[in-house]
Design a protein around this motif. Sequence first.
Motif, PDB file in Angstrom:
ATOM      1  N   ARG A 140       0.630  -0.911   0.368  1.00 26.84           N
ATOM      2  CA  ARG A 140       0.169  -0.218   0.035  1.00 26.84           C
ATOM      3  C   ARG A 140       0.828   1.150   0.394  1.00 26.84           C
ATOM      4  O   ARG A 140       1.987   1.484   0.866  1.00 26.84           O
ATOM      5  CB  ARG A 140      -0.813   0.480   1.230  1.00 26.84           C
ATOM      6  CG  ARG A 140      -2.000  -0.973   1.301  1.00 26.84           C
ATOM      7  CD  ARG A 140      -3.005  -0.986   2.079  1.00 26.84           C
ATOM      8  NE  ARG A 140      -3.728  -1.986   2.207  1.00 26.84           N
ATOM      9  CZ  ARG A 140      -4.566  -2.063   2.917  1.00 26.84           C
ATOM     10  NH1 ARG A 140      -4.859  -1.461   4.481  1.00 26.84           N
ATOM     11  NH2 ARG A 140      -5.051  -4.125   2.605  1.00 26.84           N
ATOM     12  N   ALA A 149      -2.414   6.121   1.885  1.00 25.37           N
ATOM     13  CA  ALA A 149      -3.269   5.003   1.405  1.00 25.37           C
ATOM     14  C   ALA A 149      -3.711   4.873   3.457  1.00 25.37           C
ATOM     15  O   ALA A 149      -4.294   4.438   3.839  1.00 25.37           O
ATOM     16  CB  ALA A 149      -3.395   4.034   0.636  1.00 25.37           C
ATOM     17  N   ALA A 158      -4.314   7.026   5.379  1.00 26.79           N
ATOM     18  CA  ALA A 158      -6.038   7.802   5.554  1.00 26.79           C
ATOM     19  C   ALA A 158      -7.077   6.478   6.782  1.00 26.79           C
ATOM     20  O   ALA A 158      -7.358   6.678   6.416  1.00 26.79           O
ATOM     21  CB  ALA A 158      -6.225   7.340   3.829  1.00 26.79           C
ATOM     22  N   HIS A 159      -5.656   5.462   6.092  1.00 28.31           N
ATOM     23  CA  HIS A 159      -6.496   4.048   6.824  1.00 28.31           C
ATOM     24  C   HIS A 159      -6.196   3.561   7.883  1.00 28.31           C
ATOM     25  O   HIS A 159      -5.993   1.773   8.569  1.00 28.31           O
ATOM     26  CB  HIS A 159      -6.784   3.114   5.499  1.00 28.31           C
ATOM     27  CG  HIS A 159      -7.346   3.601   4.382  1.00 28.31           C
ATOM     28  ND1 HIS A 159      -9.338   3.489   4.490  1.00 28.31           N
ATOM     29  CD2 HIS A 159      -7.621   4.386   3.193  1.00 28.31           C
ATOM     30  CE1 HIS A 159      -9.917   4.288   3.562  1.00 28.31           C
ATOM     31  NE2 HIS A 159      -8.435   4.128   2.735  1.00 28.31           N
ATOM     32  N   LYS A 190      -6.184   2.942  10.999  1.00 27.24           N
ATOM     33  CA  LYS A 190      -7.371   2.421  11.364  1.00 27.24           C
ATOM     34  C   LYS A 190      -7.682   0.879  12.013  1.00 27.24           C
ATOM     35  O   LYS A 190      -7.754  -0.094  12.401  1.00 27.24           O
ATOM     36  CB  LYS A 190      -8.357   3.209  12.965  1.00 27.24           C
ATOM     37  CG  LYS A 190      -8.348   3.172  13.783  1.00 27.24           C
ATOM     38  CD  LYS A 190     -10.006   4.070  14.227  1.00 27.24           C
ATOM     39  CE  LYS A 190     -10.961   3.185  15.692  1.00 27.24           C
ATOM     40  NZ  LYS A 190     -11.804   4.281  15.822  1.00 27.24           N
ATOM     41  N   GLU A 191      -7.900   0.670  10.126  1.00 30.33           N
ATOM     42  CA  GLU A 191      -8.498  -0.183   9.888  1.00 30.33           C
ATOM     43  C   GLU A 191      -7.627  -1.390   9.590  1.00 30.33           C
ATOM     44  O   GLU A 191      -7.797  -2.283   9.673  1.00 30.33           O
ATOM     45  CB  GLU A 191      -9.572   0.338   8.240  1.00 30.33           C
ATOM     46  CG  GLU A 191     -10.352   1.000   8.889  1.00 30.33           C
ATOM     47  CD  GLU A 191     -10.200   2.543   8.478  1.00 30.33           C
ATOM     48  OE1 GLU A 191      -8.968   2.621   8.355  1.00 30.33           O
ATOM     49  OE2 GLU A 191     -11.270   2.566   8.511  1.00 30.33           O
ATOM     50  N   ILE A 192      -6.382  -0.984   9.110  1.00 27.68           N
ATOM     51  CA  ILE A 192      -5.023  -1.896   8.596  1.00 27.68           C
ATOM     52  C   ILE A 192      -4.598  -1.952  10.249  1.00 27.68           C
ATOM     53  O   ILE A 192      -4.779  -3.639  10.354  1.00 27.68           O
ATOM     54  CB  ILE A 192      -4.441  -0.837   8.589  1.00 27.68           C
ATOM     55  CG1 ILE A 192      -4.315  -0.389   6.687  1.00 27.68           C
ATOM     56  CG2 ILE A 192      -2.078  -1.821   8.098  1.00 27.68           C
ATOM     57  CD1 ILE A 192      -3.447   0.118   6.274  1.00 27.68           C
ATOM     58  N   THR A 221      -6.736  -4.902  10.813  1.00 24.67           N
ATOM     59  CA  THR A 221      -6.699  -6.156  10.765  1.00 24.67           C
ATOM     60  C   THR A 221      -5.940  -7.765  11.434  1.00 24.67           C
ATOM     61  O   THR A 221      -5.966  -8.275  10.992  1.00 24.67           O
ATOM     62  CB  THR A 221      -6.323  -6.424   9.277  1.00 24.67           C
ATOM     63  OG1 THR A 221      -4.852  -5.795   9.086  1.00 24.67           O
ATOM     64  CG2 THR A 221      -7.406  -5.242   8.796  1.00 24.67           C
TER      65      THR A 221
END
Length: 91
Positions: free
Chosen positions: A8, A12, A15-16, A18-20, A23
């Motif tokens: 990535r 990206a 921007a993401h 927290k989501e990464i 996981t």
Amino acid sequence: MQLSTAVRPISAVKAHLKEIIHTFNEEAAPPVVITQNGEAKAVLMGVHEYERMQETLAMLKALSVSGKSFETGKGRPAREVFAGLRAKGKR
């Protein structure tokens, strides 16, 4: 493990993030290779995967050192090594 699916760009990741990171709670989450200007610059991984990797590296280093010791005639019989380990476990 296929790293190509987890490459990535840094924008990206920013921007993401927290989501990464979320996981990484999953047992089989692959590390994320972070690119900058199209070039791989860093790897982001979960702490459990990092700890497993460090344990594996330590074991491989111990095997390498013991192999070198054995080659130079400094090896010890397995019976003696296991007896020493058992004695340490009883402390």
